[in-house]
Design a protein around this motif. Structure first.
Motif, PDB file in Angstrom:
ATOM      1  N   GLU A 144      69.304   1.587 -87.127  1.00  0.00           N
ATOM      2  CA  GLU A 144      69.005   2.586 -86.097  1.00  0.00           C
ATOM      3  C   GLU A 144      68.779   3.979 -86.682  1.00  0.00           C
ATOM      4  N   HIS A 145      68.122   4.832 -85.906  1.00  0.00           N
ATOM      5  CA  HIS A 145      68.089   6.263 -86.205  1.00  0.00           C
ATOM      6  C   HIS A 145      69.450   6.815 -85.784  1.00  0.00           C
ATOM      7  N   LEU A 146      70.364   6.931 -86.707  1.00  0.00           N
ATOM      8  CA  LEU A 146      71.759   7.195 -86.347  1.00  0.00           C
ATOM      9  C   LEU A 146      71.968   8.564 -85.716  1.00  0.00           C
ATOM     10  N   ILE A 147      71.138   9.540 -86.050  1.00  0.00           N
ATOM     11  CA  ILE A 147      71.375  10.890 -85.530  1.00  0.00           C
ATOM     12  C   ILE A 147      70.900  11.058 -84.086  1.00  0.00           C
ATOM     13  N   ARG A 148      70.172  10.091 -83.552  1.00  0.00           N
ATOM     14  CA  ARG A 148      69.575  10.248 -82.223  1.00  0.00           C
ATOM     15  C   ARG A 148      70.549   9.847 -81.117  1.00  0.00           C
ATOM     16  N   HIS A 149      70.614  10.680 -80.084  1.00  0.00           N
ATOM     17  CA  HIS A 149      71.441  10.396 -78.922  1.00  0.00           C
ATOM     18  C   HIS A 149      70.659   9.536 -77.926  1.00  0.00           C
ATOM     19  N   ASN A 150      71.353   8.680 -77.213  1.00  0.00           N
ATOM     20  CA  ASN A 150      70.752   7.997 -76.075  1.00  0.00           C
ATOM     21  C   ASN A 150      70.583   8.987 -74.925  1.00  0.00           C
ATOM     22  N   PRO A 151      69.728   8.696 -73.938  1.00  0.00           N
ATOM     23  CA  PRO A 151      69.546   9.611 -72.807  1.00  0.00           C
ATOM     24  C   PRO A 151      70.880   9.963 -72.139  1.00  0.00           C
ATOM     25  N   GLU A 155      77.891  14.386 -77.051  1.00  0.00           N
ATOM     26  CA  GLU A 155      78.184  14.362 -78.481  1.00  0.00           C
ATOM     27  C   GLU A 155      79.332  13.396 -78.784  1.00  0.00           C
ATOM     28  N   LYS A 156      80.365  13.441 -77.947  1.00  0.00           N
ATOM     29  CA  LYS A 156      81.538  12.589 -78.172  1.00  0.00           C
ATOM     30  C   LYS A 156      81.193  11.116 -78.042  1.00  0.00           C
ATOM     31  N   VAL A 157      80.420  10.766 -77.024  1.00  0.00           N
ATOM     32  CA  VAL A 157      80.043   9.363 -76.801  1.00  0.00           C
ATOM     33  C   VAL A 157      79.117   8.886 -77.917  1.00  0.00           C
ATOM     34  N   TRP A 158      78.179   9.737 -78.307  1.00  0.00           N
ATOM     35  CA  TRP A 158      77.268   9.382 -79.418  1.00  0.00           C
ATOM     36  C   TRP A 158      78.048   9.096 -80.684  1.00  0.00           C
ATOM     37  N   LEU A 159      78.981   9.975 -81.034  1.00  0.00           N
ATOM     38  CA  LEU A 159      79.717   9.824 -82.272  1.00  0.00           C
ATOM     39  C   LEU A 159      80.574   8.558 -82.257  1.00  0.00           C
ATOM     40  N   LYS A 160      81.160   8.237 -81.103  1.00  0.00           N
ATOM     41  CA  LYS A 160      81.961   7.010 -81.004  1.00  0.00           C
ATOM     42  C   LYS A 160      81.068   5.781 -81.145  1.00  0.00           C
TER      43      LYS A 160
END
Length: 348
Positions: A144-151, A155-160
């Motif tokens: 995956e593109h690890l730095i990309r957030h889902n819609p 930040e907290k959910v992305w990092l988890k």
């Protein structure tokens, strides 16, 4: 006179101390995209060059442990890595590496293996290579593109989510192969400060795709590798890189490679140990824009900035300088990754 000669020799030896060149490959094939490939003929020429010219090819884990412990590696030390675990590595690269007795590492993503993608090695093949000494390491669950957030992802959910991804991948590699190296190659070479902190918190080592020699001045969460493919697949292109030195970077800002929206011409400030570098001989290059003369802020700190906006996606600032003592080149690269103007990402 003798004392002067001995001091000079000691200084020359210290120049190469800790410097390691890590090579990054994807495909070794004549039938895959040239931008990510070397042919078997090219690969054999490169391995023969290493063998014929006294290079010491070491396991990647040994390199990592040595950098951690401050080991002074022998001059011309090299590590060989492959990303993605394509079948052509087992078919075309492994026999050549085995012939020369060269160790190497493969960074694997789990999902392509589990879904039995046609061009990716199976667990059975990977275990066969593992039994022969090949190191297997983390390349995320699904590349995956690890730095990309889902819609609408915080930040907290992305990092988890990314933490679960990387730890699940490591656990699967352990379960399937018994290897637990805790080394991650960032997919696409994309990372940011939050990812680096995450890796550090779990004791992982990170590898990018920015060029340069690795060593004591390198970040253990963003070790550089020289990509070998496409226009950089020819031996003539590789030779200079094999002799490169670890740029003595003492500090860099901004440290975060992910650019904030609108900051498309980042100013990079670098502080160096200048004991073996003449400032007037240091030159930088902005990917796609050519050479940029650095602006010296002090005797040991310079800045460089792109004249034009960096394009969406991945870019690099590269800086090189010859050693006063040896004439060999220090080489440093800073990766940048930027979204489009509206904050979304290009599709790949």
């Amino acid at each position: 006179m003798l004392r002067s000669v001995l001091l000079t020799l000691m200084f020359l030896m210290s120049i190469s101390a800790h410097a390691v060149v890590i090579l990054q490959y994807h495909h070794v094939s004549e039938d895959t995209p040239s931008v990510t490939s070397v042919t078997p003929t090219q690969f054999r020429q490169q391995m023969a060059y290493l063998s014929d010219n006294g290079f010491k090819v070491k396991p990647l884990s040994e390199i990592v442990n040595g950098i951690k412990q401050g080991v002074e590696f022998a001059d011309k030390t090299v590590a060989i890595t492959f990303d993605d675990g394509y079948q052509n590595i087992a078919d075309n690269a492994h026999p050549i590496l085995k012939e020369y007795g060269f160790p190497y590492a493969i960074f694997i993503a789990v999902e392509p293996i589990e879904r039995k993608y046609r061009d990716v090695m199976s667990w059975d093949t990977l275990n066969r290579l593992s039994d022969e000494g090949v190191e297997l390491a983390n390349h995320s669950w699904g590349h995956e593109h690890l730095i990309r957030h889902n819609p609408n992802e915080t930040e907290k959910v992305w990092l988890k989510r990314i933490e679960d991804n990387l730890l699940s991948t490591e656990a699967k590699i352990v379960a399937k192969t018994g290897q637990n190296l805790k080394m991650l190659a960032y997919p696409y070479g994309e990372y940011n400060s939050q990812l680096e902190a995450l890796l550090e918190s779990h004791g992982f080592i990170g590898f990018g795709q920015q060029s340069g020699a690795a060593g004591k001045y390198s970040s253990l969460t963003a070790l550089p590798r020289f990509p070998v493919a496409g226009v950089y697949a020819e031996l003539s292109s590789l030779q200079a890189k094999l002799y490169s030195l670890n740029m003595p970077v003492l500090a860099i800002e901004p440290a975060n490679t992910q650019l904030a929206v609108g900051n498309w011409r980042p100013e990079m400030k670098v502080t160096l140990d200048m004991s073996d570098i003449y400032p007037h001989q240091l030159m930088c290059f902005v990917q796609g824009q050519g050479a940029v003369k650095p602006l010296w802020i002090s005797e040991s700190q310079f800045s460089v900035r792109a004249a034009l906006d960096l394009p969406p996606g991945r870019s690099r600032y590269n800086c090189t300088a010859p050693s006063k003592a040896t004439g060999r080149y220090y080489w440093f690269s800073q990766a940048w990754v930027r979204p489009k103007n509206d904050g979304t990402w290009i599709q790949e």
